[in-house]
Design a protein around this motif. Sequence first.
Motif, short mmCIF file in Angstrom:
data_model
loop_
_atom_site.label_atom_id
_atom_site.label_comp_id
_atom_site.label_asym_id
_atom_site.label_seq_id
_atom_site.Cartn_x
_atom_site.Cartn_y
_atom_site.Cartn_z
N ASP A 189 -74.84 8.38 -8.49
CA ASP A 189 -76.24 8.21 -8.87
C ASP A 189 -76.88 6.94 -8.33
O ASP A 189 -78.10 6.80 -8.35
CB ASP A 189 -76.41 8.30 -10.39
CG ASP A 189 -75.62 7.24 -11.15
OD1 ASP A 189 -75.03 6.33 -10.52
OD2 ASP A 189 -75.58 7.31 -12.40
N SER A 190 -76.07 5.99 -7.82
CA SER A 190 -76.63 4.80 -7.21
C SER A 190 -76.30 4.73 -5.72
O SER A 190 -76.26 3.64 -5.13
CB SER A 190 -76.14 3.54 -7.93
OG SER A 190 -74.71 3.45 -7.90
N SER A 211 -75.55 24.42 -6.88
CA SER A 211 -75.59 23.53 -8.04
C SER A 211 -75.50 22.09 -7.56
O SER A 211 -75.06 21.82 -6.43
CB SER A 211 -74.44 23.84 -9.02
OG SER A 211 -73.19 23.85 -8.36
N TYR A 212 -75.94 21.18 -8.41
CA TYR A 212 -76.00 19.76 -8.04
C TYR A 212 -75.54 18.93 -9.23
O TYR A 212 -75.96 19.17 -10.37
CB TYR A 212 -77.44 19.39 -7.66
CG TYR A 212 -77.64 17.91 -7.42
CD1 TYR A 212 -77.14 17.29 -6.28
CD2 TYR A 212 -78.36 17.13 -8.33
CE1 TYR A 212 -77.34 15.94 -6.05
CE2 TYR A 212 -78.56 15.77 -8.11
CZ TYR A 212 -78.05 15.19 -6.97
OH TYR A 212 -78.24 13.85 -6.75
N VAL A 213 -74.65 17.97 -8.95
CA VAL A 213 -74.07 17.14 -10.01
C VAL A 213 -74.05 15.69 -9.55
O VAL A 213 -73.67 15.41 -8.40
CB VAL A 213 -72.63 17.60 -10.36
CG1 VAL A 213 -72.04 16.70 -11.45
CG2 VAL A 213 -72.60 19.05 -10.78
N GLU A 214 -74.44 14.78 -10.45
CA GLU A 214 -74.36 13.36 -10.15
C GLU A 214 -73.28 12.69 -10.99
O GLU A 214 -73.05 13.08 -12.14
CB GLU A 214 -75.70 12.66 -10.41
CG GLU A 214 -76.75 12.97 -9.37
CD GLU A 214 -77.96 12.05 -9.47
OE1 GLU A 214 -78.10 11.36 -10.50
OE2 GLU A 214 -78.76 12.02 -8.51
N PHE A 215 -72.63 11.71 -10.38
CA PHE A 215 -71.62 10.89 -11.06
C PHE A 215 -72.11 9.45 -11.10
O PHE A 215 -72.89 9.03 -10.24
CB PHE A 215 -70.29 10.93 -10.28
CG PHE A 215 -69.59 12.25 -10.31
CD1 PHE A 215 -68.57 12.48 -11.21
CD2 PHE A 215 -69.94 13.26 -9.43
CE1 PHE A 215 -67.91 13.70 -11.24
CE2 PHE A 215 -69.29 14.48 -9.44
CZ PHE A 215 -68.27 14.69 -10.36
N PRO A 216 -71.66 8.67 -12.05
CA PRO A 216 -71.98 7.25 -12.01
C PRO A 216 -71.27 6.59 -10.83
O PRO A 216 -70.10 6.85 -10.58
CB PRO A 216 -71.44 6.71 -13.35
CG PRO A 216 -70.42 7.71 -13.79
CD PRO A 216 -70.87 9.04 -13.25
N GLY A 217 -72.02 5.77 -10.06
CA GLY A 217 -71.39 5.09 -8.95
C GLY A 217 -72.20 5.15 -7.67
O GLY A 217 -73.25 5.78 -7.60
N ASP A 218 -71.68 4.49 -6.64
CA ASP A 218 -72.37 4.42 -5.35
C ASP A 218 -71.82 5.48 -4.39
O ASP A 218 -71.24 6.48 -4.82
CB ASP A 218 -72.26 3.01 -4.78
CG ASP A 218 -70.81 2.53 -4.64
OD1 ASP A 218 -69.90 3.38 -4.60
OD2 ASP A 218 -70.60 1.30 -4.57
N LEU A 222 -66.19 8.49 -5.45
CA LEU A 222 -65.02 9.37 -5.57
C LEU A 222 -63.71 8.62 -5.58
O LEU A 222 -62.68 9.19 -5.98
CB LEU A 222 -65.02 10.42 -4.46
CG LEU A 222 -64.56 10.00 -3.06
CD1 LEU A 222 -64.25 11.25 -2.22
CD2 LEU A 222 -65.53 9.12 -2.36
N VAL A 223 -63.70 7.35 -5.14
CA VAL A 223 -62.46 6.59 -5.10
C VAL A 223 -61.80 6.53 -6.47
O VAL A 223 -60.56 6.62 -6.59
CB VAL A 223 -62.71 5.16 -4.55
CG1 VAL A 223 -61.48 4.28 -4.72
CG2 VAL A 223 -63.11 5.22 -3.08
N ASP A 224 -62.60 6.39 -7.52
CA ASP A 224 -62.06 6.23 -8.87
C ASP A 224 -62.29 7.45 -9.77
O ASP A 224 -61.98 7.39 -10.96
CB ASP A 224 -62.68 5.00 -9.54
CG ASP A 224 -62.40 3.72 -8.77
OD1 ASP A 224 -61.23 3.52 -8.39
OD2 ASP A 224 -63.34 2.94 -8.55
N GLN A 225 -62.82 8.53 -9.21
CA GLN A 225 -63.20 9.65 -10.08
C GLN A 225 -62.66 10.99 -9.61
O GLN A 225 -63.31 12.02 -9.76
CB GLN A 225 -64.73 9.70 -10.22
CG GLN A 225 -65.30 8.43 -10.83
CD GLN A 225 -66.74 8.58 -11.27
OE1 GLN A 225 -67.05 9.41 -12.12
NE2 GLN A 225 -67.62 7.79 -10.69
#
Length: 250
Positions: A189-190, A211-218, A222-225
């Motif tokens: 999302d950032s 479909s579209y999905v946002e995760f917290p982060g830059d 994906l490195v931590d998720q």
Amino acid sequence: MTGTVGNGEPTALLCVPFAGAGSSFFHPWRELAAGRWRVTSVDLPGRERRILEEPFRNVVEAARGVIDDIVADLGPRTPTVLFGHSLGAVLAYELVHLLTARGVPVERLIVSGSPGPWTQRERRAAGLPDGEFLARVEEFAGFRHEALDHPEMRELILPALQADCEMHEAYVPSVDEPVSVPVCSLRGDSDGLVTAAEARQWQTATTGDFSYVEFPGDHMYLVDQGREILDIIEQVSARGRELAGSLPAA
């Protein structure tokens, strides 16, 4: 579970590396998948066990260059989900076309950190001197791999990273037709490199469900998720099966 083929083997999750990365980035996902998929990944020349090979500088040529090995690994009738981040997203998009033509049943394409395939990046890193190039890549990604701080490792990694950026920034899809498989676009999302509107452009790249999905982060969220990404893949796959099950029989 996401699904199994007739012999009881799980659906394959084929992961396509981002610029400068190798297939080992996705090795931890095998355990995180917890049997939901057989996680496998694309081995590109110029890195890891193929470090001495000349890297590709064109996405379409790269896809064509690895397709035989991929089909041999997957098997011709194994249902497959593709995941690709950034450069890996457009390479995965090309692979969907090729795998479908080979008769491999592609169930879904998961793209991450990428504008639609017909949008080219305005600010570029390819062709810059080494120091400026690395600074620009770090700026783009919001992430710097610690190996780049070691001269010997940097010397090994840099050629593939430069080639990857070159082919990503010059990418033009091999065909104008969208794929027919469902597409899910993911984004941090950032992310300062890919906007939400650009990530949603993938809707025009498929005639199937989107479909579209946002995760917290830059950009490198994906490195931590990895676990969270796999959970989303399972969720959108489950929704897709429910939707398919609700359609009237032909």
